[in-house]
Design a protein around this motif. Structure first.
Motif, PDB file in Angstrom:
ATOM      1  N   MET A 154      58.635 -35.372  -1.099  1.00 32.61           N
ATOM      2  CA  MET A 154      57.199 -35.374  -1.314  1.00 32.61           C
ATOM      3  C   MET A 154      56.703 -36.777  -1.606  1.00 32.61           C
ATOM      4  N   ASP A 155      57.531 -37.595  -2.355  1.00 30.99           N
ATOM      5  CA  ASP A 155      57.112 -38.946  -2.711  1.00 30.99           C
ATOM      6  C   ASP A 155      57.104 -39.873  -1.508  1.00 30.99           C
ATOM      7  N   GLU A 156      57.884 -39.539  -0.445  1.00 35.34           N
ATOM      8  CA  GLU A 156      57.944 -40.389   0.727  1.00 35.34           C
ATOM      9  C   GLU A 156      56.768 -40.162   1.664  1.00 35.34           C
ATOM     10  N   GLU A 157      56.038 -39.069   1.493  1.00 35.89           N
ATOM     11  CA  GLU A 157      54.903 -38.796   2.353  1.00 35.89           C
ATOM     12  C   GLU A 157      53.759 -39.768   2.049  1.00 35.89           C
ATOM     13  N   ILE A 158      53.010 -40.094   3.083  1.00 32.47           N
ATOM     14  CA  ILE A 158      51.861 -40.990   2.954  1.00 32.47           C
ATOM     15  C   ILE A 158      50.630 -40.155   2.606  1.00 32.47           C
ATOM     16  N   GLU A 159      49.895 -40.606   1.620  1.00 32.66           N
ATOM     17  CA  GLU A 159      48.677 -39.896   1.236  1.00 32.66           C
ATOM     18  C   GLU A 159      47.555 -40.263   2.198  1.00 32.66           C
ATOM     19  N   ARG A 160      46.925 -39.256   2.752  1.00 26.79           N
ATOM     20  CA  ARG A 160      45.860 -39.448   3.737  1.00 26.79           C
ATOM     21  C   ARG A 160      44.553 -38.895   3.192  1.00 26.79           C
ATOM     22  N   THR A 161      43.468 -39.554   3.517  1.00 25.02           N
ATOM     23  CA  THR A 161      42.130 -39.090   3.149  1.00 25.02           C
ATOM     24  C   THR A 161      41.545 -38.345   4.346  1.00 25.02           C
ATOM     25  N   LEU A 162      41.320 -37.058   4.186  1.00 25.34           N
ATOM     26  CA  LEU A 162      40.828 -36.232   5.281  1.00 25.34           C
ATOM     27  C   LEU A 162      39.304 -36.208   5.366  1.00 25.34           C
ATOM     28  N   HIS A 163      38.638 -36.280   4.206  1.00 27.54           N
ATOM     29  CA  HIS A 163      37.179 -36.162   4.217  1.00 27.54           C
ATOM     30  C   HIS A 163      36.621 -36.739   2.921  1.00 27.54           C
ATOM     31  N   ILE A 164      35.437 -37.342   3.022  1.00 27.77           N
ATOM     32  CA  ILE A 164      34.716 -37.868   1.865  1.00 27.77           C
ATOM     33  C   ILE A 164      33.249 -37.482   1.995  1.00 27.77           C
ATOM     34  N   ASN A 165      32.690 -36.960   0.923  1.00 27.85           N
ATOM     35  CA  ASN A 165      31.255 -36.675   0.861  1.00 27.85           C
ATOM     36  C   ASN A 165      30.706 -37.289  -0.416  1.00 27.85           C
ATOM     37  N   ARG A 166      29.605 -37.987  -0.285  1.00 29.14           N
ATOM     38  CA  ARG A 166      29.111 -38.772  -1.409  1.00 29.14           C
ATOM     39  C   ARG A 166      28.512 -37.919  -2.520  1.00 29.14           C
ATOM     40  N   GLU A 167      27.906 -36.804  -2.184  1.00 27.52           N
ATOM     41  CA  GLU A 167      27.252 -36.008  -3.238  1.00 27.52           C
ATOM     42  C   GLU A 167      27.358 -34.524  -2.916  1.00 27.52           C
ATOM     43  N   VAL A 168      27.944 -33.798  -3.829  1.00 28.04           N
ATOM     44  CA  VAL A 168      28.008 -32.343  -3.782  1.00 28.04           C
ATOM     45  C   VAL A 168      27.647 -31.807  -5.166  1.00 28.04           C
ATOM     46  N   LYS A 169      27.456 -30.506  -5.242  1.00 27.20           N
ATOM     47  CA  LYS A 169      27.093 -29.879  -6.506  1.00 27.20           C
ATOM     48  C   LYS A 169      28.031 -28.719  -6.799  1.00 27.20           C
ATOM     49  N   LEU A 170      28.354 -28.550  -8.067  1.00 25.55           N
ATOM     50  CA  LEU A 170      29.193 -27.444  -8.530  1.00 25.55           C
ATOM     51  C   LEU A 170      28.366 -26.525  -9.421  1.00 25.55           C
ATOM     52  N   TYR A 171      28.621 -25.214  -9.260  1.00 28.50           N
ATOM     53  CA  TYR A 171      27.874 -24.204 -10.009  1.00 28.50           C
ATOM     54  C   TYR A 171      28.848 -23.261 -10.709  1.00 28.50           C
ATOM     55  N   ARG A 172      28.406 -22.775 -11.840  1.00 33.20           N
ATOM     56  CA  ARG A 172      29.089 -21.664 -12.492  1.00 33.20           C
ATOM     57  C   ARG A 172      28.581 -20.397 -11.835  1.00 33.20           C
ATOM     58  N   ILE A 173      29.502 -19.587 -11.315  1.00 32.93           N
ATOM     59  CA  ILE A 173      29.099 -18.445 -10.489  1.00 32.93           C
ATOM     60  C   ILE A 173      29.528 -17.138 -11.140  1.00 32.93           C
ATOM     61  N   PRO A 174      28.850 -16.043 -10.791  1.00 27.08           N
ATOM     62  CA  PRO A 174      29.254 -14.731 -11.303  1.00 27.08           C
ATOM     63  C   PRO A 174      30.521 -14.251 -10.631  1.00 27.08           C
ATOM     64  N   PRO A 175      31.166 -13.208 -11.155  1.00 27.88           N
ATOM     65  CA  PRO A 175      32.395 -12.686 -10.528  1.00 27.88           C
ATOM     66  C   PRO A 175      32.133 -12.214  -9.103  1.00 27.88           C
ATOM     67  N   ARG A 176      33.169 -12.251  -8.334  1.00 27.47           N
ATOM     68  CA  ARG A 176      33.071 -11.848  -6.927  1.00 27.47           C
ATOM     69  C   ARG A 176      32.923 -10.345  -6.825  1.00 27.47           C
ATOM     70  N   PRO A 177      31.920  -9.861  -6.061  1.00 28.30           N
ATOM     71  CA  PRO A 177      31.800  -8.413  -5.865  1.00 28.30           C
ATOM     72  C   PRO A 177      33.012  -7.862  -5.125  1.00 28.30           C
ATOM     73  N   ALA A 178      33.332  -6.615  -5.441  1.00 28.73           N
ATOM     74  CA  ALA A 178      34.527  -5.999  -4.852  1.00 28.73           C
ATOM     75  C   ALA A 178      34.339  -5.704  -3.364  1.00 28.73           C
ATOM     76  N   SER A 179      33.125  -5.297  -2.971  1.00 30.53           N
ATOM     77  CA  SER A 179      32.908  -4.864  -1.587  1.00 30.53           C
ATOM     78  C   SER A 179      32.606  -6.033  -0.654  1.00 30.53           C
ATOM     79  N   THR A 180      31.954  -7.063  -1.146  1.00 30.52           N
ATOM     80  CA  THR A 180      31.588  -8.203  -0.306  1.00 30.52           C
ATOM     81  C   THR A 180      32.167  -9.477  -0.889  1.00 30.52           C
ATOM     82  N   GLY A 181      31.892 -10.587  -0.205  1.00 27.31           N
ATOM     83  CA  GLY A 181      32.332 -11.886  -0.687  1.00 27.31           C
ATOM     84  C   GLY A 181      31.324 -12.493  -1.647  1.00 27.31           C
ATOM     85  N   HIS A 182      31.517 -13.767  -1.915  1.00 24.34           N
ATOM     86  CA  HIS A 182      30.616 -14.464  -2.818  1.00 24.34           C
ATOM     87  C   HIS A 182      29.268 -14.695  -2.132  1.00 24.34           C
ATOM     88  N   ILE A 183      28.193 -14.418  -2.861  1.00 22.14           N
ATOM     89  CA  ILE A 183      26.831 -14.576  -2.356  1.00 22.14           C
ATOM     90  C   ILE A 183      26.208 -15.759  -3.087  1.00 22.14           C
TER      91      ILE A 183
END
Length: 288
Positions: free
Chosen positions: A1-30
């Motif tokens: 693992m230490d011999e592998e080269i670290e690669r940058t796949l993607h960079i985005n300058r600004e994103v937002k994180l939210y605290r979300i409610p639990p995932r519904p059982a029947s559907t995905g996250h809304i």
């Protein structure tokens, strides 16, 4: 693992994180249920990879301080990064604490759909690259065997057919052989015979035989089924000179009796040009 080269796949300058409610059982996250007041972070996103292991790092845009990390592999990507069911700009990340291994689910939001598309494309490219590296590490025979077993267990049969070697037709294989050096050696020449064929007679315009380069027109013959009168003085009905167009039709005029003149009478009438010439001659005669 230490011999592998670290690669940058993607960079985005600004994103937002939210605290979300639990995932519904029947559907995905809304993402429509996420509230603006539940936003907990706004900063930079980077996707780094080292071998098959990759992680989504959420960092402060100015200081580079790490806020949260979402580790994943191609096998766990579907659980670690899940798209929202109602928006292509939002995802749900399974962030994990490296020290305690405790995890939580946070909502990830992009400002533009193009940014979200680039993020998703980088993840797909990483998964395909890992799959190719895995097949190459097994070797060609093992790769073909693995493709055949996957097709027999319900996979696509086209993948197994592509992995098996295909025998090429000898005639087709000869096209791919190296022809060698085809350049001319010193002193070698090439003779090219060009055939000058005579022009075919019978065309509408043909060169006169033995002429000086002029062209003569071959006029078509008389109409089929037309016959001339026996006396020789009369004209055949419907027979016109081959290369002369018929005169324009003369409009019918009413005679003094009120009956329209026949086509024969209109054709027999003198042309206006002839009348004009005759009148001019008479005028000149008067001056003399």
């Amino acid at each position: 693992m230490d011999e592998e080269i670290e690669r940058t796949l993607h960079i985005n300058r600004e994103v937002k994180l939210y605290r979300i409610p639990p995932r519904p059982a029947s559907t995905g996250h809304i993402s429509g249920n996420w509230r603006v007041a539940d936003q907990i972070f706004a900063g930079r996103l980077r996707v780094l990879a080292r071998g098959s292991y990759a992680e989504v790092r959420l960092e402060d845009g100015s200081t580079g301080e790490l806020f949260a990390v979402c580790p994943f592999t191609p096998e766990t990507q579907a659980v670690a990064i899940e798209p929202a069911v109602d928006s292509s700009r939002n995802f749900v990340l399974r962030v994990e604490d490296p020290a305690t291994r405790r995890h939580a689910f946070l909502g990830l939001g992009f400002a533009e759909r193009g940014e979200a598309f680039d993020f998703n494309a980088a993840l797909d490219d990483h998964a395909r690259q890992c799959q190719r590296d895995k097949i190459l590490a097994q070797g060609p025979p093992a790769a073909a065997l693995a493709a055949g077993s996957s097709s027999s267990s319900g996979g696509s049969s086209s993948a197994a057919a592509a992995a098996r070697p295909v025998a090429m037709d000898p005639a087709l294989a000869s096209l791919y052989r190296d022809p060698g050096d085809l350049s001319l050696r010193e002193g070698q020449t090439i003779r090219i015979n060009v055939h000058h064929g005579a022009s075919k007679p019978g065309g509408f315009l043909s060169r006169a035989a033995g002429g000086s380069g002029s062209f003569t027109a071959q006029l078509p013959g008389p109409a089929v089924g037309s016959s001339s009168s026996g006396g020789g003085g009369g004209s055949s009905k419907g027979l016109l000179p081959p290369a002369i167009l018929p005169p324009p039709p003369v409009p019918q005029q009413a005679n003094p009796g009120g009956v329209l003149s026949s086509p024969g009478a209109a054709a027999a009438a003198p042309a206006p040009a002839a009348v004009t010439v005759a009148s001019s001659e008479e005028n000149w005669a008067k001056f003399d």
